[in-house]
Write a protein that holds these residues in place. Sequence first.
Motif, PDB file in Angstrom:
ATOM      1  N   ARG A   8       0.847  -1.213   0.000  1.00 10.30           N
ATOM      2  CA  ARG A   8       0.000   0.000   0.000  1.00 10.30           C
ATOM      3  C   ARG A   8       0.870   1.245   0.000  1.00 10.30           C
ATOM      4  N   VAL A   9       1.936   1.255   0.793  1.00  7.47           N
ATOM      5  CA  VAL A   9       2.845   2.400   0.846  1.00  7.47           C
ATOM      6  C   VAL A   9       3.531   2.574  -0.501  1.00  7.47           C
ATOM      7  N   ARG A  10       3.953   1.469  -1.102  1.00 14.68           N
ATOM      8  CA  ARG A  10       4.602   1.545  -2.418  1.00 14.68           C
ATOM      9  C   ARG A  10       3.634   2.131  -3.457  1.00 14.68           C
ATOM     10  N   THR A  11       2.386   1.687  -3.425  1.00 12.06           N
ATOM     11  CA  THR A  11       1.382   2.196  -4.363  1.00 12.06           C
ATOM     12  C   THR A  11       1.151   3.691  -4.163  1.00 12.06           C
ATOM     13  N   LEU A  12       1.034   4.108  -2.905  1.00 10.57           N
ATOM     14  CA  LEU A  12       0.859   5.534  -2.611  1.00 10.57           C
ATOM     15  C   LEU A  12       2.057   6.345  -3.089  1.00 10.57           C
ATOM     16  N   ALA A  13       3.251   5.833  -2.846  1.00 11.00           N
ATOM     17  CA  ALA A  13       4.470   6.535  -3.259  1.00 11.00           C
ATOM     18  C   ALA A  13       4.556   6.647  -4.779  1.00 11.00           C
ATOM     19  N   GLN A  14       4.188   5.595  -5.485  1.00  8.78           N
ATOM     20  CA  GLN A  14       4.209   5.637  -6.950  1.00  8.78           C
ATOM     21  C   GLN A  14       3.166   6.619  -7.472  1.00  8.78           C
ATOM     22  N   ASP A  15       2.000   6.627  -6.863  1.00  5.02           N
ATOM     23  CA  ASP A  15       0.950   7.570  -7.243  1.00  5.02           C
ATOM     24  C   ASP A  15       1.414   9.002  -7.022  1.00  5.02           C
ATOM     25  N   LEU A  16       2.030   9.253  -5.872  1.00  2.00           N
ATOM     26  CA  LEU A  16       2.550  10.576  -5.572  1.00  2.00           C
ATOM     27  C   LEU A  16       3.629  10.975  -6.575  1.00  2.00           C
ATOM     28  N   MET A  17       4.503  10.054  -6.908  1.00  2.87           N
ATOM     29  CA  MET A  17       5.567  10.320  -7.872  1.00  2.87           C
ATOM     30  C   MET A  17       4.969  10.752  -9.212  1.00  2.87           C
ATOM     31  N   GLN A  18       3.951  10.048  -9.668  1.00  2.00           N
ATOM     32  CA  GLN A  18       3.326  10.378 -10.947  1.00  2.00           C
ATOM     33  C   GLN A  18       2.606  11.723 -10.896  1.00  2.00           C
ATOM     34  N   LYS A  19       1.891  11.978  -9.806  1.00  2.00           N
ATOM     35  CA  LYS A  19       1.110  13.216  -9.699  1.00  2.00           C
ATOM     36  C   LYS A  19       1.986  14.451  -9.519  1.00  2.00           C
ATOM     37  N   THR A  20       3.132  14.299  -8.868  1.00  2.00           N
ATOM     38  CA  THR A  20       4.002  15.449  -8.629  1.00  2.00           C
ATOM     39  C   THR A  20       5.087  15.590  -9.685  1.00  2.00           C
ATOM     40  N   GLY A  21       5.264  14.565 -10.495  1.00  2.00           N
ATOM     41  CA  GLY A  21       6.317  14.618 -11.506  1.00  2.00           C
ATOM     42  C   GLY A  21       7.701  14.401 -10.931  1.00  2.00           C
ATOM     43  N   ALA A  22       7.754  13.828  -9.745  1.00  2.00           N
ATOM     44  CA  ALA A  22       9.046  13.543  -9.115  1.00  2.00           C
ATOM     45  C   ALA A  22       9.773  12.482  -9.953  1.00  2.00           C
ATOM     46  N   PRO A  23      11.103  12.604 -10.058  1.00  2.00           N
ATOM     47  CA  PRO A  23      11.847  11.659 -10.901  1.00  2.00           C
ATOM     48  C   PRO A  23      11.919  10.241 -10.335  1.00  2.00           C
ATOM     49  N   THR A  24      11.824  10.119  -9.012  1.00  2.00           N
ATOM     50  CA  THR A  24      11.909   8.799  -8.379  1.00  2.00           C
ATOM     51  C   THR A  24      10.930   8.730  -7.215  1.00  2.00           C
ATOM     52  N   ILE A  25      10.679   7.507  -6.765  1.00  2.00           N
ATOM     53  CA  ILE A  25       9.831   7.324  -5.584  1.00  2.00           C
ATOM     54  C   ILE A  25      10.486   7.977  -4.373  1.00  2.00           C
ATOM     55  N   THR A  26      11.800   7.836  -4.268  1.00  2.00           N
ATOM     56  CA  THR A  26      12.510   8.433  -3.135  1.00  2.00           C
ATOM     57  C   THR A  26      12.334   9.950  -3.129  1.00  2.00           C
ATOM     58  N   ALA A  27      12.433  10.580  -4.295  1.00  2.00           N
ATOM     59  CA  ALA A  27      12.252  12.032  -4.385  1.00  2.00           C
ATOM     60  C   ALA A  27      10.831  12.424  -3.999  1.00  2.00           C
ATOM     61  N   ALA A  28       9.852  11.629  -4.415  1.00  2.00           N
ATOM     62  CA  ALA A  28       8.459  11.916  -4.066  1.00  2.00           C
ATOM     63  C   ALA A  28       8.239  11.808  -2.561  1.00  2.00           C
ATOM     64  N   ILE A  29       8.823  10.768  -1.960  1.00  2.00           N
ATOM     65  CA  ILE A  29       8.684  10.584  -0.515  1.00  2.00           C
ATOM     66  C   ILE A  29       9.405  11.703   0.235  1.00  2.00           C
ATOM     67  N   ARG A  30      10.593  12.080  -0.224  1.00  2.00           N
ATOM     68  CA  ARG A  30      11.333  13.174   0.413  1.00  2.00           C
ATOM     69  C   ARG A  30      10.506  14.460   0.380  1.00  2.00           C
ATOM     70  N   GLN A  31       9.933  14.762  -0.778  1.00  2.00           N
ATOM     71  CA  GLN A  31       9.120  15.972  -0.914  1.00  2.00           C
ATOM     72  C   GLN A  31       7.901  15.914   0.008  1.00  2.00           C
ATOM     73  N   ALA A  32       7.255  14.767   0.065  1.00  2.00           N
ATOM     74  CA  ALA A  32       6.075  14.621   0.925  1.00  2.00           C
ATOM     75  C   ALA A  32       6.438  14.789   2.398  1.00  2.00           C
ATOM     76  N   LEU A  33       7.551  14.204   2.793  1.00  2.00           N
ATOM     77  CA  LEU A  33       7.988  14.332   4.191  1.00  2.00           C
ATOM     78  C   LEU A  33       8.356  15.774   4.521  1.00  2.00           C
ATOM     79  N   GLU A  34       9.050  16.442   3.629  1.00  2.00           N
ATOM     80  CA  GLU A  34       9.402  17.848   3.863  1.00  2.00           C
ATOM     81  C   GLU A  34       8.149  18.714   3.961  1.00  2.00           C
ATOM     82  N   ASN A  35       7.184  18.461   3.074  1.00  2.00           N
ATOM     83  CA  ASN A  35       5.931  19.220   3.128  1.00  2.00           C
ATOM     84  C   ASN A  35       5.172  18.972   4.426  1.00  2.00           C
TER      85      ASN A  35
END
Length: 79
Positions: A8-35
């Motif tokens: 479920r976490v992987r799916t959420l991270a991939q969804d976030l990556m696609q919606k934000t245009g982040a280059p990687t799942i790690t970048a999407a998670i980093r951005q989400a955590l910072e926000n």
Amino acid sequence: MLSIRDERVRTLAQDLMQKTGAPTITAAIRQALENEISRASEEPTFQEKIKTLQDRVRSMAKHPPDRNYVDSRDDLWDN
């Protein structure tokens, strides 16, 4: 390296990556955590929330509390 084992976490991270245009799942998670950290830092503390509620309740009182309660009480009895 980030290892996500929860599907479920992987799916959420991939969804976030696609919606934000982040280059990687790690970048999407980093951005989400910072926000989230930024948002949490802007939220009032528990003590600030309590003070706000206390101020609201005091403002609704017909007779706000008197700091010199003993003198006010004595005046009622002409003492």
